[in-house]
Each structure stands twice: as C-alpha cells, then as structure tokens.
Design a protein around this motif. Structure first.
Motif, mmCIF file in Angstrom:
data_model
loop_
_atom_site.group_PDB
_atom_site.id
_atom_site.type_symbol
_atom_site.label_atom_id
_atom_site.label_comp_id
_atom_site.label_asym_id
_atom_site.label_seq_id
_atom_site.Cartn_x
_atom_site.Cartn_y
_atom_site.Cartn_z
ATOM 1 N N VAL A 169 0.623 -0.958 -0.453
ATOM 2 C CA VAL A 169 -0.181 -0.480 -0.491
ATOM 3 C C VAL A 169 1.024 1.592 -0.119
ATOM 4 O O VAL A 169 0.646 2.748 -0.599
ATOM 5 C CB VAL A 169 -0.763 0.207 1.647
ATOM 6 N N ARG A 170 1.470 1.162 1.148
ATOM 7 C CA ARG A 170 2.896 2.415 0.774
ATOM 8 C C ARG A 170 3.368 3.150 -0.166
ATOM 9 O O ARG A 170 3.662 3.899 -1.397
ATOM 10 C CB ARG A 170 3.768 1.730 1.898
ATOM 11 N N GLU A 171 3.630 1.941 -0.452
ATOM 12 C CA GLU A 171 4.443 1.541 -2.903
ATOM 13 C C GLU A 171 3.571 1.964 -3.574
ATOM 14 O O GLU A 171 3.780 3.009 -4.442
ATOM 15 C CB GLU A 171 5.142 0.720 -3.137
ATOM 16 N N LYS A 172 2.100 2.137 -3.718
ATOM 17 C CA LYS A 172 1.003 2.437 -4.064
ATOM 18 C C LYS A 172 0.820 3.868 -3.798
ATOM 19 O O LYS A 172 0.702 4.389 -5.438
ATOM 20 C CB LYS A 172 -0.082 1.717 -4.467
ATOM 21 N N TRP A 173 1.017 4.429 -2.854
ATOM 22 C CA TRP A 173 0.777 5.331 -2.431
ATOM 23 C C TRP A 173 1.818 6.335 -3.339
ATOM 24 O O TRP A 173 1.701 7.700 -3.866
ATOM 25 C CB TRP A 173 0.497 5.436 -0.694
ATOM 26 N N ILE A 174 2.969 6.206 -3.292
ATOM 27 C CA ILE A 174 3.837 6.489 -3.272
ATOM 28 C C ILE A 174 4.212 6.749 -4.842
ATOM 29 O O ILE A 174 4.144 7.874 -5.801
ATOM 30 C CB ILE A 174 5.720 5.726 -3.159
ATOM 31 N N ASP A 175 3.495 5.991 -5.849
ATOM 32 C CA ASP A 175 3.353 5.619 -7.681
ATOM 33 C C ASP A 175 2.766 6.929 -7.246
ATOM 34 O O ASP A 175 2.841 7.306 -8.451
ATOM 35 C CB ASP A 175 3.435 4.137 -7.780
ATOM 36 N N ILE A 176 1.500 6.515 -7.072
ATOM 37 C CA ILE A 176 0.358 7.384 -6.777
ATOM 38 C C ILE A 176 0.780 8.927 -6.735
ATOM 39 O O ILE A 176 0.141 9.814 -7.717
ATOM 40 C CB ILE A 176 -0.835 7.131 -5.911
ATOM 41 N N GLU A 177 1.590 9.153 -6.166
ATOM 42 C CA GLU A 177 1.599 10.608 -5.669
ATOM 43 C C GLU A 177 2.578 11.274 -6.524
ATOM 44 O O GLU A 177 2.414 12.246 -6.776
ATOM 45 C CB GLU A 177 1.978 11.284 -4.179
ATOM 46 N N THR A 178 3.936 9.965 -6.985
ATOM 47 C CA THR A 178 4.446 10.398 -8.294
ATOM 48 C C THR A 178 4.215 11.543 -9.022
ATOM 49 O O THR A 178 4.170 11.804 -10.003
ATOM 50 C CB THR A 178 5.592 9.505 -8.001
ATOM 51 N N SER A 179 2.766 10.361 -9.699
ATOM 52 C CA SER A 179 2.716 10.694 -11.397
ATOM 53 C C SER A 179 1.725 11.915 -11.256
ATOM 54 O O SER A 179 1.371 12.878 -11.609
ATOM 55 C CB SER A 179 1.737 9.623 -11.676
ATOM 56 N N LYS A 180 0.884 12.207 -9.513
ATOM 57 C CA LYS A 180 0.302 13.053 -9.417
ATOM 58 C C LYS A 180 1.052 14.617 -9.625
ATOM 59 O O LYS A 180 0.629 15.976 -10.470
ATOM 60 C CB LYS A 180 -0.662 13.505 -8.543
ATOM 61 N N ILE A 181 2.502 14.479 -9.003
ATOM 62 C CA ILE A 181 3.368 15.752 -9.728
ATOM 63 C C ILE A 181 3.694 15.868 -10.621
ATOM 64 O O ILE A 181 3.490 16.552 -10.768
ATOM 65 C CB ILE A 181 4.639 15.332 -8.488
ATOM 66 N N ILE A 182 3.868 14.839 -10.900
ATOM 67 C CA ILE A 182 4.485 14.556 -12.949
ATOM 68 C C ILE A 182 3.173 15.213 -13.227
ATOM 69 O O ILE A 182 3.281 16.294 -14.673
ATOM 70 C CB ILE A 182 4.781 13.469 -13.566
ATOM 71 N N ARG A 183 1.874 15.377 -13.659
ATOM 72 C CA ARG A 183 0.127 15.818 -14.353
ATOM 73 C C ARG A 183 0.443 17.167 -13.522
ATOM 74 O O ARG A 183 0.194 18.316 -14.319
ATOM 75 C CB ARG A 183 -0.326 15.343 -13.659
ATOM 76 N N ASP A 184 0.691 17.780 -12.346
ATOM 77 C CA ASP A 184 0.519 19.661 -11.475
ATOM 78 C C ASP A 184 2.405 19.669 -13.167
ATOM 79 O O ASP A 184 1.534 21.233 -13.337
ATOM 80 C CB ASP A 184 1.295 19.422 -10.657
ATOM 81 N N LYS A 185 3.427 19.275 -13.448
ATOM 82 C CA LYS A 185 3.975 19.816 -14.088
ATOM 83 C C LYS A 185 3.995 19.476 -15.251
ATOM 84 O O LYS A 185 3.419 21.209 -16.051
ATOM 85 C CB LYS A 185 4.986 18.951 -13.763
ATOM 86 N N LEU A 186 3.538 18.941 -15.755
ATOM 87 C CA LEU A 186 2.599 18.805 -17.518
ATOM 88 C C LEU A 186 1.539 19.959 -17.359
ATOM 89 O O LEU A 186 1.704 20.466 -18.455
ATOM 90 C CB LEU A 186 1.765 17.724 -17.688
ATOM 91 N N ARG A 187 0.325 19.740 -16.142
ATOM 92 C CA ARG A 187 -0.595 21.493 -16.913
ATOM 93 C C ARG A 187 0.442 22.510 -16.705
ATOM 94 O O ARG A 187 -0.012 23.499 -17.308
ATOM 95 C CB ARG A 187 -1.265 20.880 -15.603
#
Length: 102
Positions: A36-54
């Motif tokens: 679960v911890r690894e999944k949340w890390i992956d999810i939050e990493t993709s959110k950060i990249i999404r914000d940079k993309l926006r």
C-alpha cells in the motif's frame, strides 16, 4: 542541515511467504502495508508529474506538443500499472495466468 537524498524502506517482510500468506499474520500485514505504501508513492509521483505537465501546457501555449513531450511520456509511464485492481497487486498474488490473456 540539508535534506536527505532518499528514504530507504525495507523491500519485503522478512518472514513473508507468498505461497502460505496466512502462516505468519504479522509478516502478511507488514507486506500488505509495504504494498500500500509503494502504491501511494507511485500515485503521488504521478500527481506531481501531472501538475508539472499542466504548468508546461499553460506556459508553452501552442508549442506544448514539442516542449512538453518529455513530461507526457513521464506521466504515461508513471500511470501504467497503478491501481487497486489485479494488475496493481503483488505478482505472487495474481494467481495462475490464463492462456488466453497472455
């Protein structure tokens, strides 16, 4: 004092056996928490990249197809395999593969 370069977590619970997950309940819970911890890390990493993309789309305007291409690729790579479905589980918990699905 500076920031730490990276945080290191244990990879797996030491006594966890995927073939017999209920043999050691504590190890099973530690393994579940790790997943679960690894999944949340992956999810939050993709959110950060999404914000940079926006932000890149907004700044670059009509040139976003060329200037933000690397961020699009990073975002697409970071979102593959993320989820709580069958593909998001630990490989030992997937069960036998079907000959039809590959």
């Amino acid at each position: 004092m500076g920031r730490k370069r990276e945080v290191v977590f244990d990879e797996e619970a030491p006594d966890f056996d995927p073939a017999k997950p209920y043999k050691e309940p504590v190890a099973m819970m530690e393994m579940r928490e790790h997943i679960v911890r690894e999944k949340w890390i992956d999810i939050e990493t993709s959110k950060i990249i999404r914000d940079k993309l926006r932000w890149c789309y907004r700044i670059e305007g009509v040139n976003h197809l060329q200037k933000c291409r690397h961020l699009v690729q990073q975002y697409m790579d970071s979102t593959r395999g993320i989820g709580w479905g069958k593909d998001g589980r630990h490989p030992a918990q997937h069960g036998p593969k079907d000959s039809l699905t590959g």
